[in-house]
Design an enzyme around this catalytic site. Structure first.
Site, PDB file in Angstrom:
ATOM      1  N   PRO A  84       2.525   5.458  -7.523  1.00 22.91           N
ATOM      2  CA  PRO A  84       1.189   4.937  -7.819  1.00 22.91           C
ATOM      3  C   PRO A  84       0.128   5.439  -6.850  1.00 22.91           C
ATOM      4  CG  PRO A  84       2.782   3.208  -8.105  1.00 22.91           C
ATOM      5  CD  PRO A  84       3.533   4.386  -7.518  1.00 22.91           C
ATOM      6  N   CYS A  85      -1.008   5.849  -7.411  1.00 23.87           N
ATOM      7  CA  CYS A  85      -2.050   6.496  -6.614  1.00 23.87           C
ATOM      8  C   CYS A  85      -3.199   5.560  -6.288  1.00 23.87           C
ATOM      9  CB  CYS A  85      -2.596   7.719  -7.365  1.00 23.87           C
ATOM     10  SG  CYS A  85      -3.364   7.309  -8.958  1.00 23.87           S
ATOM     11  N   ASN A  86      -3.093   4.276  -6.600  1.00 23.20           N
ATOM     12  CA  ASN A  86      -4.208   3.354  -6.405  1.00 23.20           C
ATOM     13  C   ASN A  86      -4.731   3.350  -4.972  1.00 23.20           C
ATOM     14  OD1 ASN A  86      -2.291   2.542  -8.520  1.00 23.20           O
ATOM     15  ND2 ASN A  86      -3.831   1.003  -9.003  1.00 23.20           N
ATOM     16  N   SER A  87      -3.845   3.542  -4.019  1.00 22.34           N
ATOM     17  CA  SER A  87      -4.265   3.486  -2.619  1.00 22.34           C
ATOM     18  C   SER A  87      -4.892   4.785  -2.148  1.00 22.34           C
ATOM     19  CB  SER A  87      -3.047   3.185  -1.731  1.00 22.34           C
ATOM     20  OG  SER A  87      -2.459   1.981  -2.111  1.00 22.34           O
ATOM     21  N   PHE A  88      -4.741   5.846  -2.915  1.00 22.09           N
ATOM     22  CA  PHE A  88      -5.121   7.158  -2.412  1.00 22.09           C
ATOM     23  C   PHE A  88      -6.254   7.823  -3.182  1.00 22.09           C
ATOM     24  CE2 PHE A  88      -0.462   6.713  -1.680  1.00 22.09           C
ATOM     25  CZ  PHE A  88      -0.559   6.440  -0.328  1.00 22.09           C
TER      26      PHE A  88
END
Length: 355
Positions: A84-88
């Site tokens: 998951p890329c939500n943090s990046f």
């Protein structure tokens, strides 16, 4: 001939798998078959089962990865995960590992690498991962290295590899340290003659293609779109027309997101298909309408018979989260050619690799 058994975490609707199953080395000596996959979303898992492994639906484990018994998934020799890329994402707050919900989910991929020691893996994430948090990306790479892998890291521009979309993603290819194999980034010059315009990408869609329903827009939205030129968003149209842009159609927000009521330019690649976003970010055709999910799938290079499960918004989200099938196929074909000892065209100047 060798067939790699592929496992996936965060598999999405099957963009990576679709490309992987189409990939094979140029001499036909290396291919891939599905072994198991995991995702947390029920519709997404059903889409994956329907298209990737209809004869073995039980191999798709639907649920939160944090509750997955990794040790019981089964032996694999290849592994892929788009954690998951939500943090990046550059659109987000760049919280990195400070985001407890998403920031450390990459670690479950490390657990898979440690448990099964596959011969190779592919990990995908947004370009913003390189600058997220305080050295987070270096921590991720170090963990992959310590799990036993030689790494090649590169920012791939999908539109340079035959994908009709400006989608830029970091892809990490890891080759097990015991393998005398070196992966090279495939040269995009091979795909220079590919027609990646939106006009070509969205042409000749079969009438019976699934997920191709046209969503009816509010009259106000249709009117607003009529003032926007192909390739423009609403802010650019307002600036171009000035007082001639009707006041009742103007959008008053503090943040001017570039994709708000943005039309595709038929003569250029589409802009990035996304999963998140509210009204006005759903991608618009140059003929004053929202794209259908099938058109979004075309931009993501899914085949026309690839059927997505779920309601309209669920399908839209699945497509936006996926890795373009064509990009997956390009990268994984290069992996297979590397194992076959085939000297394919590659970028000589790629310096982002771990010797």
């Amino acid at each position: 001939m060798e067939t790699f058994k592929l496992g996936e975490l965060f598999c999405g609707p099957g963009g990576i798998a679709c490309g992987a199953l189409r990939a094979k080395s140029d001499d036909g000596s290396f291919t891939i078959e599905h072994a198991w996959a995991n995702d947390y979303d029920a519709d997404t898992c059903e889409t994956y089962r329907k298209n990737i492994c209809p004869e073995s639906p039980e191999t798709v484990h639907c649920g939160d990865v944090r509750g997955l018994d990794i040790q019981k998934l089964g032996k694999i020799t290849a592994f892929c995960y788009g954690f998951p890329c939500n943090s990046f994402s550059n659109v987000g707050k760049h919280q990195g590992f400070e985001n407890e919900k998403f920031g450390q989910l990459y670690w479950y991929g490390i657990e898979v690498l440690k448990a099964y020691q596959p011969k190779w893996f592919v990990a995908e994430n947004v370009s913003g991962i390189r600058s997220a948090g305080s050295g987070d990306f270096e921590i991720i790479l170090n963990d992959m290295h310590e799990a036993g892998y030689k790494l090649n890291v590169h920012l791939y521009k999908a539109e340079e590899y035959g994908v009709p979309q400006t989608r830029h993603r970091v892809i990490i290819v890891g080759i097990h340290k015991d393998e005398s194999v070196k992966y090279r980034v495939p040269d995009p010059a091979v795909y220079a003659k590919c027609d990646v315009t939106a006009r070509t990408a969205l042409s000749n869609i079969p009438k019976n293609a699934p997920n191709n329903e046209v969503r009816k827009l509010a009259d106000k939205v249709v009117r607003r779109l009529s003032y926007i030129n192909p390739g423009e968003n609403v802010w650019q149209a307002e600036e171009r027309l000035g007082e001639d842009f009707p006041s009742e159609l103007r959008i008053h927000t503090k943040t001017k997101i570039s994709q708000i009521h943005r039309k595709l330019d038929p003569n250029k690649p589409a802009y990035t298909v996304t999963a998140a976003g509210g009204g006005g970010t759903f991608m618009y055709h140059w003929t004053d309408r929202e794209l259908t999910n099938r058109e979004r799938a075309r931009i993501q290079t899914f085949p026309d018979d690839y059927e997505f499960v779920g309601n309209y918004s669920s399908v839209r989200k699945q497509i936006g989260m996926a890795v373009p099938c064509k990009l997956s196929e390009v990268v994984i074909t290069a992996v297979l050619n590397s194992f076959a000892g085939i000297d394919y065209p590659w970028i000589k100047a790629n310096l982002e690799e771990d010797e």
